[in-house]
Design an enzyme around this catalytic site. Structure first.
Site, mmCIF file in Angstrom:
data_model
loop_
_atom_site.group_PDB
_atom_site.id
_atom_site.type_symbol
_atom_site.label_atom_id
_atom_site.label_comp_id
_atom_site.label_asym_id
_atom_site.label_seq_id
_atom_site.Cartn_x
_atom_site.Cartn_y
_atom_site.Cartn_z
ATOM 1 C CE LYS B 200 -2.797 0.367 3.488
ATOM 2 N NZ LYS B 200 -3.947 0.038 4.344
ATOM 3 C CD GLU B 206 9.403 -7.679 5.946
ATOM 4 O OE1 GLU B 206 9.082 -6.493 5.674
ATOM 5 O OE2 GLU B 206 9.395 -8.124 7.100
ATOM 6 N N GLY B 257 -4.655 -3.591 5.722
ATOM 7 C CA GLY B 257 -4.103 -4.769 5.066
ATOM 8 C C GLY B 257 -4.879 -6.039 5.358
ATOM 9 N NE ARG B 258 -6.248 -5.621 11.696
ATOM 10 C CZ ARG B 258 -5.541 -4.500 11.849
ATOM 11 N NH1 ARG B 258 -4.452 -4.282 11.147
ATOM 12 N NH2 ARG B 258 -5.933 -3.582 12.712
ATOM 13 C CD GLU B 344 -1.722 -6.528 11.694
ATOM 14 O OE1 GLU B 344 -2.312 -7.059 10.744
ATOM 15 O OE2 GLU B 344 -0.610 -5.996 11.579
ATOM 16 C CG HIS B 375 -6.007 -38.434 13.103
ATOM 17 N ND1 HIS B 375 -5.972 -39.802 13.213
ATOM 18 C CD2 HIS B 375 -7.218 -38.141 12.590
ATOM 19 C CE1 HIS B 375 -7.112 -40.310 12.754
ATOM 20 N NE2 HIS B 375 -7.889 -39.323 12.371
ATOM 21 C CE LYS B 490 6.242 -2.385 9.818
ATOM 22 N NZ LYS B 490 5.330 -1.469 9.119
#
Lengths: 519, 519
Positions: B200, B206, B257-258, B344, B375, B490
């Site tokens: 954005k 990254e 973002g989420r 978040e 399992h 960060k």
């Protein structure tokens, strides 16, 4: 003696009340970081960012001693019957996953362990011959199995794909969800595909159903499935039937599913992908960590130290979960494997004396790779109302060595920088006039570092966690090797299946089926 | 007014002390199952296995009313500035992810929402034209992005792959770990590959690093990367640069973002894979759920009911985590998306008045598909010392319709049988003379069912969870739309990166780097 009766537990409770604050002036220093670490098997464990001081560590080692952690590890690796609960019907078995890879130096001498590792070596040699003869006929392997027959093997396969032989690929189908199978069979070349069916008992509902479904894809194409199917199962199980399989490899009831990744359960797929020497390197790494867990003194024993720090966080600092965050995308499915390994082993409510415990056993284990997690759930880890202790895993070098220097550092260096930064940020926090920008800190983490995630270190990492889990169970004095908690759901599932067939006997099952109709 | 000051909170505390026991004779009946459910948007929510009675439900609805849950939902969808904290510097924005899909009936009329959805529709049309012109040039799409630019889109892509166009595939690279990129670029046909870079701000460390790395693969092959790269970014960001990209699609700062999976962040990959009509069906499903969350009365409002039950478990029954268990392998990565979406958003320690909260906010969210989990970690869920409330998701029909009748039932029926059986087993438990075979029961779960996981229902499912999370934040009176908790890490990462370059300024960062050298 139960966990709560131990002298060291009382001492640790008092120490927890006193507390240990990472934010204290002069506490978290470079000296602390370099003095709170130990190395073994190519790994270095750093715990300077845990909420412990020397008095707490001494009390934790006293706990390990009182809880007979090392004696029990010896009993386990020697093949004594430790999968048992006193006074009640229980599995009453040895626990010998370590024997599945005890082919190298300093082999365990006790008779049951020796016998088990001899048998395992025989399967290893059988697998080697099998792949020499049949391996070149196939490019793609689909493993069908659930629980430990999928999670550990899949975690290892993904983690080592960088070292895979050219043209070989591996996929897994576990769920009874038919879409899982449909996805796996979409667009593959059946003629070049081998399917490995894994079930110790030869009676796992999901796996048997999926085997039939998988064979139907071959039959539809007019291919005889028996030339493409391999069984991994117990000797004498319904699946131990050469007329239906191209090959059959054995596993034993003294290896629990969640500890079976290095046995033939993971072995067939790993040797297919990496070559037999790659699989052997994994076994060697695991075995090296086994010997370390067995023989290293407490103060140098990596999985034991990790187990003790986990108990400190869980039982004395009252933290309900533990996040495993590998700073390595190849370990993407490792947390899912550890969920099983840890939670199925130590999510128990009675101890080995058959008594309901009055303390917390295994925490909820969860996690995703970093740096990804930093852009996701780390918000809660830094500023949420519960404290989540973290176990970081990192490697100096990447696997593929395809890296780029951008603005003076490589991606691998950026990755490690993030890892180190998180440990410091969580420990120290940050004061701010803006309450929304304040970080309370004093949030603990530890870190496991190695040079590179190659097959040897991958095996060692797997075994490190297996032994961490076992040590915690030993100290809590619970049986980490059975799984009675999965039985009730299985039993009721059969009854709901009968309702789908119209049996009309289980009214609650029927009620849910009725709700489906109204959709 | 803070959460703890609400009248209904006091009432609920008293009710929690009184308790509600699922094991009580005559409590969990077929009638209870059929009376504790509501349907909307093709979904049915069943909560008969939650620890609630009518008095508790009434108090929970009173809480929703007192907490102004529906008013705040209206404010959100209308584009009021709700991403804010009183009295301190904060983001001060609208929250308009719902506008990204408000193209259908009953469009929201308020000016900011209308403007946002007009702009979003423009991007949708742009994407349609782009794919008509360029789509046939590519078979494979790699999306490079992290956090919400990966988790939601990837969860949706995997969940809808069964409906993918023949010959189209999608992969994701998120981690700064260079091995993630190396894996994705291994063995692909670059000439037929399109790369979508999502950020954005145009400044995510990254993603920018990974963009350079990704372009280097093309350059090594002598291919001009600009013909293969597409940007999804904010208007005017450093990435909004037609000279470097084949196409550029916009997102806005009022979409977190989420919450961005249905915007162009997920849209390019979804439309590439499913065709524009498949993507549109996802949007339509999401928008239908948006309107339901906005307009349905409390007692029929699915995400609100789920939010209230979650608050009951978290704040009044003191459960620290919540497991999301889809009985659908296609939802494999949905829990990872929900980890971000929920943790978040609601892993916060101050409320919207800027005060440190004295109650628990968002729980740890985790999960894996069933039956796989059965399992694995279900041992702890049935017999562990902590109670984990579960949210099950299930579908009447499979996606591929490739199923087989084995012993009188299909795999899909077996899958659902397991789901229903688990809810009953957890609720009722089982008494036994053998303490190791006893199940304490009274462990709560709820269940969301739909006919089939097709694109429409997938979109609705996504929105259901987005609104569940939002409703919880509204009631806790926290700001679910910022993420200040990710900033400190960060900042420190940049300082460690400087240490790798030899700056010698951050002694703790340097200490960790020194530990690497000794490996």
């Amino acid at each position: 003696m139960g966990f709560l009766d131990l002298e060291s537990v009382k001492k640790l409770k008092a120490l927890a009340d006193k507390g240990c604050d990472l934010r204290k002036e002069g506490f978290l220093t470079p000296e602390r970081i370099s003095s709170h670490q130990k190395s073994a098997c190519g790994f270095k464990l750093l715990w300077g960012c845990e909420r412990v001081d020397s008095e707490i560590m001494d009390a934790l080692f006293a706990l390990a001693k009182e809880g007979k952690a090392l004696d029990k590890m010896k009993a386990m690796q020697s093949g004594e019957v430790i999968n048992s609960i006193e006074g009640v019907e229980s599995e009453n078995r040895s626990v010998l996953h370590t024997a599945m890879r005890d082919f190298f130096e300093d082999r365990i001498a006790s008779a049951p362990a020796k016998k088990a590792s001899d048998e395992a070596k025989k399967e290893f040699d059988k697998l080697k011959s099998f792949l020499e003869k049949e391996g070149s006929k196939f490019d793609h392997l689909i493993q069908v199995g659930i629980g430990g027959s999928e999670l550990g093997p899949k975690a290892l396969v993904i983690a080592s794909t960088a070292y895979g032989k050219k043209g070989k690929s591996v996929d897994f189908v576990s769920n009874v969800d038919p879409d899982d199978m449909a996805r796996a069979f979409k667009g593959i070349n059946l003629k070049r595909t081998i399917v490995v069916i894994v079930s110790k008992s030869g009676g796992t509902m999901e796996t048997l159903t999926n085997e039939k479904l998988a064979r139907s894809y071959f039959e539809k194409e007019g291919i005889d499935s028996k030339d493409h199917f391999v069984a991994v199962t117990g000797k004498g199980s319904p699946m131990d039937d050469p007329s239906r399989y191209l090959g059959c490899f054995y596993i034993w009831d003294f290896v629990g599913g969640r500890y079976s990744a290095t046995s033939m359960v993971g072995g067939v797929a790993l040797a297919f992908l990496l070559g037999i020497e790659g699989y052997e390197a994994i076994l060697k790494g695991a075995s090296t960590m086994d010997k370390h867990a067995l023989s290293a003194p407490m103060e140098k024993n990596l999985p034991l130290i990790s187990a003790l720090l986990g108990i400190w966080n869980r039982n004395f600092l009252e933290m309900a979960t533990c996040a495993i965050i590998p700073y390595s995308q190849a370990l993407l499915r490792f947390p899912a494997h550890l969920q099983q390994c840890d939670m199925e082993s130590n999510g128990k409510h009675i101890d080995r004396l058959g008594k309901r415990v009055k303390f917390h056993t295994g925490p909820v284990i969860w996690g995703e790779p970093g740096t990804n997690g930093q852009h996701s759930f780390y918000q809660l880890i830094h500023q949420g109302t519960d404290i989540v202790p973290l176990e970081f895993v990192g490697f100096e070098k990447s696997q593929y060595a395809e890296d780029l220097d951008v603005d003076g550092t490589t991606s691998q260096q950026k990755l490690l920088s993030n890892l180190f930064a998180q440990a410091v940020a969580l420990a120290l926090g940050q004061k701010s006039d803006n309450p929304n920008k304040s970080f309370e800190g004093n949030r603990p983490s530890r870190m496991l570092l190695a040079k590179q995630l190659d097959p040897f270190h991958l095996g060692a990492l797997l075994a490190y966690y297996e032994h961490k889990v076992a040590f915690q169970g030993f100290i809590w004095n619970i049986n980490s090797f059975d799984q009675e908690g999965v039985q009730l759901g299985k039993k009721l599932a059969v009854r709901v299946i009968d309702e789908f067939k119209g049996k009309n006997d289980f009214i609650l099952g029927k009620a849910f089926i009725n709700e489906l109709k109204g959709l």
